[in-house]
Design a protein around this motif. Sequence first.
Motif, mmCIF file in Angstrom:
data_model
loop_
_atom_site.group_PDB
_atom_site.id
_atom_site.type_symbol
_atom_site.label_atom_id
_atom_site.label_comp_id
_atom_site.label_asym_id
_atom_site.label_seq_id
_atom_site.Cartn_x
_atom_site.Cartn_y
_atom_site.Cartn_z
ATOM 1 N N LEU A 67 35.336 33.351 45.690
ATOM 2 C CA LEU A 67 35.686 31.978 46.035
ATOM 3 C C LEU A 67 35.505 31.740 47.520
ATOM 4 O O LEU A 67 35.481 32.682 48.312
ATOM 5 C CB LEU A 67 37.158 31.715 45.686
ATOM 6 C CG LEU A 67 37.597 31.906 44.251
ATOM 7 C CD1 LEU A 67 39.102 31.774 44.165
ATOM 8 C CD2 LEU A 67 36.942 30.888 43.345
ATOM 9 N N ARG A 90 38.186 34.806 49.376
ATOM 10 C CA ARG A 90 39.054 35.181 48.271
ATOM 11 C C ARG A 90 38.224 35.713 47.116
ATOM 12 O O ARG A 90 37.096 35.276 46.894
ATOM 13 C CB ARG A 90 39.838 33.958 47.771
ATOM 14 C CG ARG A 90 40.928 33.516 48.693
ATOM 15 C CD ARG A 90 41.332 32.072 48.469
ATOM 16 N NE ARG A 90 42.160 31.634 49.575
ATOM 17 C CZ ARG A 90 43.490 31.693 49.575
ATOM 18 N NH1 ARG A 90 44.129 32.128 48.515
ATOM 19 N NH2 ARG A 90 44.168 31.299 50.626
ATOM 20 N N ILE A 103 38.688 37.047 42.842
ATOM 21 C CA ILE A 103 39.571 37.047 41.681
ATOM 22 C C ILE A 103 38.974 37.947 40.619
ATOM 23 O O ILE A 103 37.765 37.930 40.401
ATOM 24 C CB ILE A 103 39.708 35.611 41.128
ATOM 25 C CG1 ILE A 103 40.705 34.828 41.957
ATOM 26 C CG2 ILE A 103 40.139 35.601 39.693
ATOM 27 C CD1 ILE A 103 40.898 33.439 41.440
ATOM 28 N N VAL A 137 41.317 27.660 37.904
ATOM 29 C CA VAL A 137 40.648 27.677 39.196
ATOM 30 C C VAL A 137 39.741 26.461 39.285
ATOM 31 O O VAL A 137 38.896 26.243 38.411
ATOM 32 C CB VAL A 137 39.795 28.959 39.373
ATOM 33 C CG1 VAL A 137 39.117 28.969 40.741
ATOM 34 C CG2 VAL A 137 40.648 30.190 39.186
ATOM 35 N N ASP A 179 35.182 23.658 42.586
ATOM 36 C CA ASP A 179 34.503 23.417 43.866
ATOM 37 C C ASP A 179 34.678 24.573 44.841
ATOM 38 O O ASP A 179 33.978 24.628 45.850
ATOM 39 C CB ASP A 179 34.922 22.082 44.489
ATOM 40 C CG ASP A 179 36.425 21.929 44.637
ATOM 41 O OD1 ASP A 179 36.867 20.803 44.882
ATOM 42 O OD2 ASP A 179 37.147 22.929 44.496
#
Lengths: 100, 97
Positions: free
Chosen positions: B33, B37, B39, B83, B86
Motif C-alpha cells: 500500500l 505499508r 498487508i 482496504v 486508492d
Amino acid sequence: MLFFSFFKTLIDEQVIVELKNDMSIRGTLKSVDQFLNIKLDNISVVDEVKYPHLSAVKNVFIRGSVVRYVHLPAAVVDTTLLEDATRKEAAAQASKMGGR
Amino acid sequence: MADTSADQLDNAIVSEPLDLVRLSLNERVFVKLKGDREIRGRLHAYDSHCNLVLSDVEETVYVMDDDLEDLKTIKKQSEMLFVRGDAVVLISPPSQS
C-alpha cells in the motif's frame, strides 16, 4: 456496487474506521452510499488523548476518499458469499469492458 | 448455486491483470500500500478499484526514525479488514520473509 452492498449488510454493526490521517474512529455503522461515504453513530476516537478534536461529537459523516481501512467483526462476514459475489462482479466488469 | 459450464469456462480465462487477482480468491495474498505499508491476509473480495476485504490480516508499517536513521516496523493484526483501493500499489501471492 459490490462493496456498497457489502457495507449495507453491516449497518448497525460496530466498526472501526481508520482514516488516512492516521486517526481511528469506533462507532456503529448507520449509513453508506455508492461512494462508500460512511455515517457512524455514537463514536469514540481510538486514541482520545492524541486526537481530542472530536470529544464533543456523537455522530460523524466520513467522506469515503479519506478512509484507509474499515476494521470489521469477522463473525458478521460471510466470506463464501463475498467470494461468489466478487466472481460475479468480476465477470460483469469483464463483459462491460470487453465485447469486442 | 453451482457454476454453469459457461461460467466455469469464463472463470478459467485469464485476460486482464485483475483476472490474476481473481485466481487468489480465498488464498493468502501480499498487498503493498501507499505510505510504506504492507498487508498479508486471506483475500475474500475485490473490485475494479482494488477495494479489498481480507481476513486474518497482519499489517506492517515501516517507520523512519528521522534523527536516528533507524527503520522501525510496527505490526498490527485484524480479523477482518476492508482496504480502500486508492491506496493499493500491488497484490501478489505471499513471499514469506
